[in-house]
Design a protein around this motif. Structure first.
Motif, PDB file in Angstrom:
ATOM      1  N   HIS A  70      13.467   7.593  -2.971  1.00  0.00           N
ATOM      2  CA  HIS A  70      12.624   6.788  -3.836  1.00  0.00           C
ATOM      3  C   HIS A  70      12.325   5.504  -3.080  1.00  0.00           C
ATOM      4  O   HIS A  70      13.226   4.850  -2.566  1.00  0.00           O
ATOM      5  N   TYR A  79       7.448   4.979  -5.642  1.00  0.00           N
ATOM      6  CA  TYR A  79       7.079   6.388  -5.597  1.00  0.00           C
ATOM      7  C   TYR A  79       8.213   7.181  -4.969  1.00  0.00           C
ATOM      8  O   TYR A  79       9.148   6.612  -4.388  1.00  0.00           O
ATOM      9  N   ASN A 250      -4.058   8.405 -11.563  1.00  0.00           N
ATOM     10  CA  ASN A 250      -2.802   8.060 -10.909  1.00  0.00           C
ATOM     11  C   ASN A 250      -2.442   9.107  -9.863  1.00  0.00           C
ATOM     12  O   ASN A 250      -2.877  10.260  -9.944  1.00  0.00           O
ATOM     13  N   ASP A 253       2.917  13.579  -7.742  1.00  0.00           N
ATOM     14  CA  ASP A 253       3.999  13.716  -6.768  1.00  0.00           C
ATOM     15  C   ASP A 253       3.529  14.466  -5.529  1.00  0.00           C
ATOM     16  O   ASP A 253       3.943  14.161  -4.405  1.00  0.00           O
ATOM     17  N   TYR A 256       1.669  12.033  -3.324  1.00  0.00           N
ATOM     18  CA  TYR A 256       2.617  11.175  -2.596  1.00  0.00           C
ATOM     19  C   TYR A 256       3.206  11.936  -1.406  1.00  0.00           C
ATOM     20  O   TYR A 256       3.390  11.365  -0.320  1.00  0.00           O
TER      21      TYR A 256
END
Length: 442
Positions: A70, A79, A250, A253, A256
């Motif tokens: 994290h 993130y 947004n 995951d 990211y």
């Protein structure tokens, strides 16, 4: 020193403030320096020891990564990234400074490999400095420090910071209370001549790192810790200079993960030292695909809803805690992540609490006479909204008291010297003004 003073005639006392930040306490030392006839000696003193203040103070900016990785960027974006390999965490001006991290697959409570990763090594280097590498020991309970590939004896750091010859890196150990269980854990700190620093700790068979940089590097930092320019909307800058944008409102995951993989380093870019018989290819797996949080939740809803309910109760709305508890099947890992993150955020908040600005009203020269009272008025403002400032004498001083909160009345006795202590508190901060008088009676 006392004998030397006794041959000089004091005409006035000059007021000088010296401020410093020491262990979360803002210390302001108010010195009343003797001004000798002609003020020649005072001018010499001021030339060699100019007064220091906290004006222009900026708290250090932190980025960090912990748990099943994290990350918190330098601009404050949180993130999760679970790549398997070696990555650029921080890059300054291409080659001026590099911080790289290595991950490995996290182990579940049953001893099996999970579909999540943790950091197991970090390496940092500045131009004209040695490479400092910290790696998890085989049993996962401690870390080894290597300087330019050579194992460093950490006992050198037991008493004070140490800078090995020719390295341009100051290293130290810092004791810190554990966020889980009892006792303390020891963090390794490496500080570079640029004033950038890293702080690395170990817990539950994984490493975490805090990175700190001064304001002058704003706009020059990229990597997994983001493009640092004060704008969190453009943090996900890619190695080619483009800014990655989410497909929706947004980031997901998966997006990211795509961003993080772009910062996977090549063998030529690596500053890691590799053990004999091992190389970059032993630690990097670009085909690895982690499980994301929504997938973990779906799995547990089908297979173990009781455990899912338990960790949701433990973690509340902390998604990082929830992810780590599910990915490793270990509640304590999730709680460690939650508590560590809370502790780091509190430390950063404390550092962001600016010291009050204290000024002396009137002339910086105060005429005094032994045996007579003298008035000194201080004015203080706090840049943090909502902080209140109060003054008090920390210890009783004969003949000294405070009136109207900011005016200090000091009765100077017929003695060679005396000390009084003034304490100014602003929320959790403390300002102590140490008022020293060196007076002679002739």
């Amino acid at each position: 020193m006392a004998i030397w003073w006794s041959f000089l005639v004091v005409e006035m006392v000059q007021l000088v403030f010296v401020q410093a930040l020491v262990r979360r306490r803002h210390i302001a030392t108010l010195l009343l320096l003797p001004v000798f006839k002609g003020s020649y000696f005072c001018d010499l003193y001021a030339e060699k020891r100019p007064p220091g203040t906290c004006n222009g103070y900026f708290p250090p900016i932190w980025g960090w990564m912990l748990g099943d990785p994290h990350l918190k960027t330098l601009d404050g974006v949180s993130y999760t990234f679970n790549g398997l390999g070696e990555y650029t965490l921080v890059q300054v001006d291409d080659d001026f400074f590099k911080l790289q991290g290595r991950t490995a697959r996290a182990i579940t409570k049953n001893g099996t490999m999970s579909q999540a990763t943790v950091f197991v090594a970090f390496a940092a280097k500045q131009q004209n400095s040695s490479t400092v590498q910290v790696k998890l020991t085989d049993d996962g309970t401690d870390y080894d420090v290597l300087v330019d590939g050579e194992l460093f004896n950490k006992t050198f750091l037991d008493d004070q910071p140490f800078t090995p010859n020719g390295t341009n890196v100051s290293m130290s150990l810092k004791q810190e209370e554990s966020t889980v269980g009892s006792g303390a854990k020891v963090r390794f700190v490496a500080s570079f001549t640029s004033k950038m620093s890293i702080s690395i700790g170990v817990a539950e068979k994984m490493l975490d790192v805090l990175f700190s940089a001064p304001e002058e590097f704003k706009g020059r930092v990229t990597g997994l810790l983001g493009f640092w320019d004060g704008d969190p909307t453009n943090d996900f800058k890619l190695p080619d200079g483009n800014i990655k944008q989410p497909t929706g409102d947004n980031f997901t995951d998966a997006e990211y993960f795509e961003f993080g993989q772009q910062w996977n380093i090549s063998a030529n870019q690596s500053i890691f030292w590799y053990e004999e018989g091992k190389s970059w290819s032993d630690y990097n797996d670009p085909t690895f695909e982690p499980l994301f949080l929504d997938e973990l939740i779906d799995n547990y809803e089908r297979e173990d809803p009781a455990y899912l309910s338990k960790v949701r109760s433990n973690c509340g709305d902390d998604q990082e805690c929830l992810f780590d508890s599910l990915a490793t099947e270990r509640e304590e890992i999730g709680l460690l992540t939650r508590n560590s993150s809370t502790q780091i955020r509190q430390q950063q908040t404390d550092l962001g609490n600016f010291p009050p600005n204290v000024t002396i009203e009137g002339s910086s020269l105060l005429e005094v006479e032994v045996g007579k009272a003298v008035s000194l008025k201080l004015d203080a403002t706090d840049p943090n909204p909502g902080d209140t400032i109060t003054y008090m004498l920390a210890d009783p001083v004969l003949g000294a008291h405070i009136t109207q909160g900011k005016i200090i009345i000091l009765h100077i006795q017929n003695i060679l010297s005396t000390e009084t202590w003034l304490q100014n508190r602003s929320n959790s901060d403390q300002i102590e003004a140490n008022i020293l008088f060196f007076l002679n009676r002739w």
